[in-house]
Motif scaffolding. Structure first.
Motif, mmCIF file in Angstrom:
data_model
loop_
_atom_site.group_PDB
_atom_site.id
_atom_site.type_symbol
_atom_site.label_atom_id
_atom_site.label_comp_id
_atom_site.label_asym_id
_atom_site.label_seq_id
_atom_site.Cartn_x
_atom_site.Cartn_y
_atom_site.Cartn_z
ATOM 1 N N GLU A 88 46.121 34.165 33.224
ATOM 2 C CA GLU A 88 46.456 35.066 32.142
ATOM 3 C C GLU A 88 45.829 36.697 32.496
ATOM 4 O O GLU A 88 45.151 37.133 31.544
ATOM 5 C CB GLU A 88 45.084 34.560 30.756
ATOM 6 N N GLN A 89 45.155 36.920 33.950
ATOM 7 C CA GLN A 89 45.165 38.106 33.815
ATOM 8 C C GLN A 89 45.262 39.459 33.061
ATOM 9 O O GLN A 89 45.393 39.998 32.585
ATOM 10 C CB GLN A 89 44.581 38.686 35.580
ATOM 11 N N HIS A 90 46.444 39.422 32.731
ATOM 12 C CA HIS A 90 48.110 40.152 32.228
ATOM 13 C C HIS A 90 47.452 40.691 30.226
ATOM 14 O O HIS A 90 47.613 41.783 30.489
ATOM 15 C CB HIS A 90 49.627 39.955 32.612
ATOM 16 N N THR A 150 40.878 45.693 39.862
ATOM 17 C CA THR A 150 41.139 45.903 41.738
ATOM 18 C C THR A 150 40.533 45.555 42.577
ATOM 19 O O THR A 150 39.443 44.754 42.261
ATOM 20 C CB THR A 150 41.012 47.343 41.075
ATOM 21 N N ASN A 151 40.180 45.691 43.977
ATOM 22 C CA ASN A 151 39.825 45.261 45.039
ATOM 23 C C ASN A 151 39.600 46.889 45.818
ATOM 24 O O ASN A 151 40.523 47.719 45.845
ATOM 25 C CB ASN A 151 40.512 44.671 45.788
ATOM 26 N N TRP A 180 47.233 36.030 41.459
ATOM 27 C CA TRP A 180 45.776 36.285 40.286
ATOM 28 C C TRP A 180 44.487 36.823 40.557
ATOM 29 O O TRP A 180 44.233 35.752 42.177
ATOM 30 C CB TRP A 180 45.980 34.711 39.611
ATOM 31 N N HIS A 181 44.236 37.561 40.289
ATOM 32 C CA HIS A 181 42.781 38.154 41.123
ATOM 33 C C HIS A 181 41.532 36.895 40.870
ATOM 34 O O HIS A 181 41.396 35.987 39.452
ATOM 35 C CB HIS A 181 42.113 39.063 40.199
ATOM 36 N N PHE A 182 40.067 36.512 42.084
ATOM 37 C CA PHE A 182 40.074 35.777 42.092
ATOM 38 C C PHE A 182 40.726 34.291 40.656
ATOM 39 O O PHE A 182 39.659 33.829 40.098
ATOM 40 C CB PHE A 182 38.716 35.886 40.624
ATOM 41 N N ALA A 183 41.261 33.661 41.468
ATOM 42 C CA ALA A 183 42.244 32.664 41.476
ATOM 43 C C ALA A 183 41.299 30.546 41.821
ATOM 44 O O ALA A 183 42.012 30.039 41.954
ATOM 45 C CB ALA A 183 43.081 32.259 42.540
ATOM 46 N N ARG A 184 40.448 31.209 43.284
ATOM 47 C CA ARG A 184 40.836 30.455 44.107
ATOM 48 C C ARG A 184 39.107 29.334 42.728
ATOM 49 O O ARG A 184 38.439 29.956 42.846
ATOM 50 C CB ARG A 184 39.792 29.990 45.166
ATOM 51 N N ASP A 189 47.214 45.259 40.716
ATOM 52 C CA ASP A 189 46.250 45.364 39.821
ATOM 53 C C ASP A 189 46.166 45.189 38.999
ATOM 54 O O ASP A 189 47.260 45.834 38.226
ATOM 55 C CB ASP A 189 45.523 46.688 40.231
ATOM 56 N N VAL A 190 45.284 44.714 37.824
ATOM 57 C CA VAL A 190 45.293 44.927 36.115
ATOM 58 C C VAL A 190 44.696 46.243 36.650
ATOM 59 O O VAL A 190 43.697 46.290 35.753
ATOM 60 C CB VAL A 190 45.001 43.378 36.393
#
Length: 257
Positions: free
Chosen positions: A139-141, A151-152, A112-116, A88-89
Motif C-alpha cells: 500500500e506504499q502508493h 526514497t533511499n 515495495w520499500h521496507f518489504a522484508r 521512489d514513492v
C-alpha cells in the motif's frame, strides 16, 4: 518547471509478489495556497481529517493491517534481486520524506520499500501516528495521500546495509540533497544514524532534529527499523517516530501569501 511525477504504485517484477487484492487508488493532490500540495478531502483515506497546510492529522481508525496474499520470493529470486533499484514513492511538496539506507533484497524482489517480514518501518509509522492503521508494504502508493514519501540514500539493493561502501553513502548523500532541492519536502527523515553520519560527514550526529537543514528542508534522524537492529524494540521505534510527528505537527511551515 515542475518535475514529472514518478510512479508510486507497487512495482512487482517477475513472480515475486502477486497481491490478491488491489489497494486503493492514490489520493489526488491539489495545490494549496502555500504553494504545496494537500489531498482533496473527498479523496482522503478513511481515518484522515483536514488540517492546516504542513500538518499531519490522523483520527482513530482500524488498526489491523491489510494482509494481501503474495508468494514469498525464493532464494534464487532474492539472489537475483541484488543490485536492483526500485522507484521512489515521492511527490512535490510532501510533509515528510523518509529516507532509507538502501533497498533490501525483499524490497528489490517485490518493488515495495521496507518489504522484508520483520522490518518494523510500517508498524512504527502507525505507532508514531502518521497513519490511522498499519499499512502493508504493497500500500506504499497511498503514502502521498498522507503527505508522506519514501526514497533511499543509496539506490542499489543489497542483503545488508553494511555491504555498502562509505563512498556509496557519500555519493548517495549528494544525490539525496539534489532530490530534496527538486521535490521540496518540508521535513526529511533519514532512517539510520550510522548511514547519516558517514554520508553527510557528521560523525557525532545523534537521533532527532539536526541543527542544519538539508536543501531547505528540516532534517531529522530516526533509528534503523530493520529487524537486525536489536537496540530498539517496536515500542521504542514507535516512540521515535512519534517524536518526529510531534515536531511536524508542532512546527508547521509558515503560510505564504
Amino acid at each position: 518547471m515542475t518535475p514529472a511525477r514518478r510512479a508510486t504504485g507497487p512495482a512487482v517484477p517477475g513472480p515475486a509478489a502477486v497481491p490478491a487484492t488491489t489497494g486503493p487508488e492514490p489520493a489526488r493532490r491539489r495545490r494549496g495556497t502555500d504553494g504545496g500540495h494537500s489531498p482533496a478531502p473527498a479523496d482522503r483515506l478513511p481515518g484522515t481529517v483536514d488540517g492546516p497546510p504542513g500538518r499531519i492529522e490522523v483520527s482513530p481508525g482500524p488498526t489491523r493491517p491489510r494482509e494481501p496474499e503474495f508468494r514469498r520470493p525464493d532464494r534464487a529470486e532474492l539472489a537475483a534481486a541484488a543490485d536492483r533499484t526500485i522507484p521512489d514513492v515521492i511527490d512535490q511538496g510532501l510533509t515528510v520524506l523518509f529516507v532509507g539506507i538502501n533497498p533490501g533484497l525483499w524490497s528489490a524482489a517485490t518493488g515495495w520499500h521496507f518489504a522484508r517480514p520483520g522490518n518494523r518501518f510500517w508498524p512504527a509509522l502507525h505507532r508514531g501516528g502518521f497513519t490511522p492503521r498499519q499499512l502493508h508494504p504493497s500500500e506504499q502508493h497511498t503514502l502521498p495521500g498522507y503527505g508522506l514519501g519514501i526514497t533511499n540514500m543509496v539506490a542499489r539493493a543489497s542483503a545488508r546495509a553494511d555491504e555498502l561502501t562509505p563512498a556509496e553513502l557519500v555519493t548517495g548523500a549528494r544525490t539525496l540533497t539534489d532530490k530534496v532541492a527538486l521535490y521540496r519536502p518540508t521535513w526529511v527523515a533519514v532512517v539510520g544514524v550510522t548511514a547519516y553520519r558517514i554520508g553527510f560527514a557528521r560523525p557525532k550526529a545523534g537521533f532527532g532534529r539536526q541543527p542544519e537543514p538539508l536543501a531547505g528542508a528540516r532534517l531529522w534522524v530516526l533509528p534503523n527499523p530493520s529487524g537486525l537492529n536489536a537496540h530498539f524494540t517496536p515500542q521504542t521505534l514507535g516512540a521515535a517516530f512519534g517524536a518526529l510527528r510531534a515536531a511536524v505537527v508542532g512546527d508547521p511551515p509558515p503560510a505564504v501569501g
